[in-house]
Design a protein around this motif. Structure first.
Motif, PDB file in Angstrom:
ATOM      1  N   LEU A  47      -7.617   3.966  -4.931  1.00 27.67           N
ATOM      2  CA  LEU A  47      -7.367   2.406  -4.388  1.00 27.67           C
ATOM      3  C   LEU A  47      -6.254   2.673  -3.271  1.00 27.67           C
ATOM      4  N   THR A  48      -5.231   3.364  -3.658  1.00 25.05           N
ATOM      5  CA  THR A  48      -4.134   3.171  -2.925  1.00 25.05           C
ATOM      6  C   THR A  48      -4.151   3.449  -1.477  1.00 25.05           C
ATOM      7  N   VAL A  49      -5.192   4.353  -0.886  1.00 22.73           N
ATOM      8  CA  VAL A  49      -5.197   4.496   0.419  1.00 22.73           C
ATOM      9  C   VAL A  49      -5.970   3.158   0.834  1.00 22.73           C
ATOM     10  N   LYS A  50      -6.568   2.601   0.247  1.00 24.48           N
ATOM     11  CA  LYS A  50      -7.224   1.166   0.851  1.00 24.48           C
ATOM     12  C   LYS A  50      -6.049   0.192   1.175  1.00 24.48           C
ATOM     13  N   LEU A  51      -4.895   0.498   0.769  1.00 27.41           N
ATOM     14  CA  LEU A  51      -3.416  -0.569   1.180  1.00 27.41           C
ATOM     15  C   LEU A  51      -3.246   0.193   2.746  1.00 27.41           C
ATOM     16  N   GLY A  75      -3.179  12.502   1.343  1.00 27.19           N
ATOM     17  CA  GLY A  75      -1.885  12.221   2.227  1.00 27.19           C
ATOM     18  C   GLY A  75      -0.819  11.248   1.767  1.00 27.19           C
ATOM     19  N   LEU A  76      -1.094  10.887   0.558  1.00 27.30           N
ATOM     20  CA  LEU A  76      -0.088   9.599   0.165  1.00 27.30           C
ATOM     21  C   LEU A  76       1.184  10.288  -0.443  1.00 27.30           C
ATOM     22  N   ASP A  77       2.149   9.361  -0.465  1.00 25.98           N
ATOM     23  CA  ASP A  77       3.464   9.518  -0.748  1.00 25.98           C
ATOM     24  C   ASP A  77       3.413   9.452  -2.381  1.00 25.98           C
ATOM     25  N   ALA A  78       3.071  10.459  -3.078  1.00 25.14           N
ATOM     26  CA  ALA A  78       2.843  10.036  -4.479  1.00 25.14           C
ATOM     27  C   ALA A  78       3.758  10.801  -5.430  1.00 25.14           C
ATOM     28  N   HIS A  79       4.162  10.229  -6.369  1.00 29.30           N
ATOM     29  CA  HIS A  79       5.306  11.237  -7.339  1.00 29.30           C
ATOM     30  C   HIS A  79       4.694  11.094  -8.843  1.00 29.30           C
ATOM     31  N   VAL A  80       5.192  12.207  -9.589  1.00 28.76           N
ATOM     32  CA  VAL A  80       4.972  11.758 -11.000  1.00 28.76           C
ATOM     33  C   VAL A  80       6.237  11.185 -11.594  1.00 28.76           C
ATOM     34  N   VAL A  81       5.768   9.947 -12.142  1.00 28.09           N
ATOM     35  CA  VAL A  81       6.709   9.112 -12.800  1.00 28.09           C
ATOM     36  C   VAL A  81       6.079   8.325 -14.142  1.00 28.09           C
ATOM     37  N   ASP A  82       6.827   8.383 -15.055  1.00 26.61           N
ATOM     38  CA  ASP A  82       6.508   7.653 -16.334  1.00 26.61           C
ATOM     39  C   ASP A  82       6.641   6.095 -15.876  1.00 26.61           C
TER      40      ASP A  82
END
Ligand code: BEZ
Length: 250
Positions: A47-51, A75-82
């Motif tokens: 879903l994120t890529v649709k933004l 290719g997203l700027d994604a991070h492991v975060v609680d």
């Protein structure tokens, strides 16, 4: 935190409906060029890529390292975060969350983190499981685990609030709630319900010996079939969604 784990391959094979059925969340968010947006519980980033075509900058977070790996591969700027320990400060124009908040059982901590992450005036747009979600599944799980002397509630990874309860949490943190709606959304499955159970309901099988878990899912499927499987053999789960938009006052 629950003992839930995600396999991105299984997720994209058996849960692509999660994003397909939430495509209008992007319309609800109405992202504008130049905005900085946080996707809370991004999963594999489908879903994120649709933004991105809207010209905004997106930061995506999820508690699953495997899902974050899949999101980074897009290719997203994604991070492991609680999600219950967000540590952003006044830096996003909007926070979007789809099908993630119900996995976070400390909602006040989540809402506080979202508030801190937003700039004044920023919006919080989300959809999650709401009160009554997969009630048929929960009922059957409760019965089968009780027969084994196990309290299903103690193993539930899910939080499905009423609109009143979630509104109260948002407003008590200072959010202005602009819309809040609870609606049934029967959710067809592409294949057998056992795939869904393995993916989404694995926490309930955790107290069982590993060798008994597949039998547990099969037994559940037999119990669920009269209510959730139609005459053509199609499984349709009794999803109920809670969808809201809120904003941090300027
Ligand atoms: C979901 O992630 O959308 C979901 C999780 C558990 C039950 C139903 C839906």
């Amino acid at each position: 935190m629950s003992n839930q784990t995600w396999n991105p391959t299984d997720y994209s094979r058996h849960a692509s409906f999660v994003v397909d059925m939430a495509a209008d969340m992007v319309d609800l968010l109405a992202p504008r060029a130049g905005e900085r947006i946080l996707d809370l519980g991004c999963g594999d980033g489908a879903l994120t890529v649709k933004l991105l075509p809207h010209g905004c900058t997106v930061v995506a977070v999820d508690s699953s390292p495997d899902q974050v790996g899949a999101a980074c591969a897009r290719g997203l700027d994604a991070h492991v975060v609680d999600g219950e320990r967000l540590a952003f400060n006044d830096e996003f124009d909007a926070v979007l969350s789809n099908a993630a908040l119900h996995w976070m059982k400390r909602p006040a901590a989540v809402i506080d983190g979202v508030w801190q992450a937003l700039r004044p005036g920023g919006r919080f747009v989300a959809e999650m499981g709401g009160a009554g979600n997969v009630a048929t599944v929960l009922d059957a799980v409760g019965t089968l685990l009780a027969a084994r002397g196990i309290d299903a509630a103690a193993w539930s990874p899910w939080y499905f609030p009423t609109p009143e309860a979630y509104r109260e949490l948002l407003e008590s943190r200072g959010f202005v709630v602009d819309s809040m709606v609870l609606f049934p959304r029967p959710t067809p499955q592409a294949g057998d319900v056992v795939h869904w159970l393995r993916l989404f309901a694995q926490s309930f099988a955790a107290p069982l010996p590993a060798a008994e878990r597949e039998d547990f899912y099969a037994e559940l499927a037999v119990r669920l079939a009269p209510k959730l499987c139609n005459e053509e053999g199609r499984w349709i789960l009794d999803y109920v969604r809670l969808r809201f938009t809120a904003h941090r006052p300027a």
